[in-house]
Design a protein around this motif. Sequence first.
Motif, PDB file in Angstrom:
ATOM      1  N   ARG A  78      68.590  72.425 112.358  1.00 26.81           N
ATOM      2  CA  ARG A  78      68.049  71.376 112.968  1.00 26.81           C
ATOM      3  C   ARG A  78      66.750  71.915 113.970  1.00 26.81           C
ATOM      4  O   ARG A  78      65.665  71.420 113.997  1.00 26.81           O
ATOM      5  CB  ARG A  78      69.035  70.644 113.989  1.00 26.81           C
ATOM      6  N   GLN A  79      67.189  73.238 114.757  1.00 30.31           N
ATOM      7  CA  GLN A  79      66.212  73.758 115.524  1.00 30.31           C
ATOM      8  C   GLN A  79      64.921  74.148 114.659  1.00 30.31           C
ATOM      9  O   GLN A  79      63.915  74.033 114.921  1.00 30.31           O
ATOM     10  CB  GLN A  79      66.917  74.857 116.297  1.00 30.31           C
ATOM     11  N   PRO A 112      62.517  68.857 105.827  1.00 31.65           N
ATOM     12  CA  PRO A 112      63.734  69.249 105.766  1.00 31.65           C
ATOM     13  C   PRO A 112      63.707  70.658 104.791  1.00 31.65           C
ATOM     14  O   PRO A 112      62.921  70.680 103.932  1.00 31.65           O
ATOM     15  CB  PRO A 112      64.330  68.247 105.068  1.00 31.65           C
ATOM     16  N   GLU A 140      64.004  73.343 111.577  1.00 28.70           N
ATOM     17  CA  GLU A 140      63.402  72.144 110.885  1.00 28.70           C
ATOM     18  C   GLU A 140      62.209  71.401 111.811  1.00 28.70           C
ATOM     19  O   GLU A 140      61.359  70.941 111.690  1.00 28.70           O
ATOM     20  CB  GLU A 140      64.277  71.129 110.253  1.00 28.70           C
ATOM     21  N   ASP A 141      62.861  71.271 113.340  1.00 26.03           N
ATOM     22  CA  ASP A 141      61.987  70.701 114.296  1.00 26.03           C
ATOM     23  C   ASP A 141      60.725  71.514 114.350  1.00 26.03           C
ATOM     24  O   ASP A 141      59.594  71.124 114.591  1.00 26.03           O
ATOM     25  CB  ASP A 141      62.650  70.784 115.733  1.00 26.03           C
ATOM     26  N   ALA A 152      74.240  74.335 110.758  1.00 30.36           N
ATOM     27  CA  ALA A 152      73.601  73.097 111.006  1.00 30.36           C
ATOM     28  C   ALA A 152      72.690  72.908 112.109  1.00 30.36           C
ATOM     29  O   ALA A 152      71.666  72.373 112.239  1.00 30.36           O
ATOM     30  CB  ALA A 152      74.599  71.752 110.905  1.00 30.36           C
ATOM     31  N   GLU A 153      73.329  73.297 113.355  1.00 34.52           N
ATOM     32  CA  GLU A 153      72.449  73.223 114.709  1.00 34.52           C
ATOM     33  C   GLU A 153      71.323  74.032 114.359  1.00 34.52           C
ATOM     34  O   GLU A 153      70.388  73.816 114.955  1.00 34.52           O
ATOM     35  CB  GLU A 153      73.332  73.629 115.943  1.00 34.52           C
TER      36      GLU A 153
END
Length: 497
Positions: free
Chosen positions: A100-101, A109, A103-104, A96-97
């Motif tokens: 997140r990186q 998403p 997707e940034d 998940a982390e």
Amino acid sequence: MSRSKKSGRFGIIDLGSNSVRLVVYAGAQRNPVPVFNEKVMCGLGRTLASTGRLDPKGMERALAAMRRFMALRDQIGIDELVVAATAAVRDAEDGAEFVRQAEDICGFPFMILSGKDEARYAAQGVLSGTPDAEGVVGDLGGGSLELVTVGGGKMGEGATLPLGPLRLMDLSKGNLTLAETIVEKELKDLDWLRRLEGRRFYAVGGVWRNLARIHMAQRKYPIHVLHHYSMPASEAAEISRVIEKLGPKTLSQIPDVSERRIDALPYGALILDKILAATRAKEVIVSAYGLREGVLFDRLDAEEKAKDPLIAGAHDLAGRLARFPEHGDEFFDWTAPLFAKDQLGENKEEARLRLAGCILADIGWYVHPDYRAHHAMTQIMLAPFSGIDHPGRIFLARVGYHRHEGRGEPDLLGDLTGMMNEKENNRALVLGLALRLAFTLCGATTGLLPRTRLSVSKNFVTLTLDRKDEALTGEVVEKRLNALARTLGRKGEIKIK
């Protein structure tokens, strides 16, 4: 899920356990034509089994790849882009982390696919490229194996197993004997696999494609097209068992082994061997279509999904290369009397191939006349078509050759006559000669052929024209009509009404 426009480039990033790949298609359409394809071998799932986490160096490489892919999105002009993340990302503690990186970087998403989703898209991809697939689809990624039954255009039972080569190497600590035990344990409870005896296994994934390349090289197979390449299951199992026993140094000396696949190849071979033993499949069919094509197919509207992939692909290629792409329908109707029930005859599949041959009849027109026949043949042989097996591809290629060369035999790819039976070789020759006649008669323009008619009687192949078109007959037309008639054991004649 939103529907993509048919026009405009469609891209997908496959965020897999072993590689991160960007594929850009000309559009989200029934015959997906890749216009850009780049893969970075990151190994995200290399240490997942032992640590529960993504490989740190793999994450760095994957994030770097994503930055480049986003720059390419703007440079190429991708109208719609999706990212599909698979086994390693969904199973890792830090997945998940990492997402997140990533997707940034991308600014939107991702699709985090469950095992069930991954299996469904893989099977849907195979069915989009091989609508008549009957058997079981196996999609081998770096971190997982998806198995799904297919038949009648639909998906059936399925399973997702933690048997990707990277994960298996990690679980077994590089011990193939232990790896064999792990694979057998995972497969033993899938009772439905035993009900697939005598059916086909559709193999998806880079490791298995590499095995197929080795098999091709051993057979000196003349057509280097992996999609729908067929191997008898006994031969696929035999070559798998040989590869299992070879070390990295020996594998690196095999010309058809990708350097990036050397470590994973013995494990992929082991998995295939055990699947074939469990299913007792009769044949292995390589599918170049898998998860990415399944995601794309899912975004099509009902009208686009219903199209025949081969005919859609033929129309697409003719639209790019032919002078009058609409000529195909004229040719199909005009040549029909030669293939009527009381003449050569044709079943539904043979009629479908004839239509594709008619659509593709003019794709070599712009090449120097001395090279048109071989160019047309090669274009068809190597085109990114789906919905067709290799004998069908050879049939169409021979039609393209005879349309330009007449009765000659192609030698560019070696002797291909043995790859089709005598009946199919003759049908390709007849269709090619009929198209050759048609182009001569109409001057490669539309509109005239519907005013003329071919007919076949006991002794003659007759070309009938209106009186106003009589001047369009001549020595070359007569010569090509006679060549067609002789192939059918008849004489040619021209009638003016």
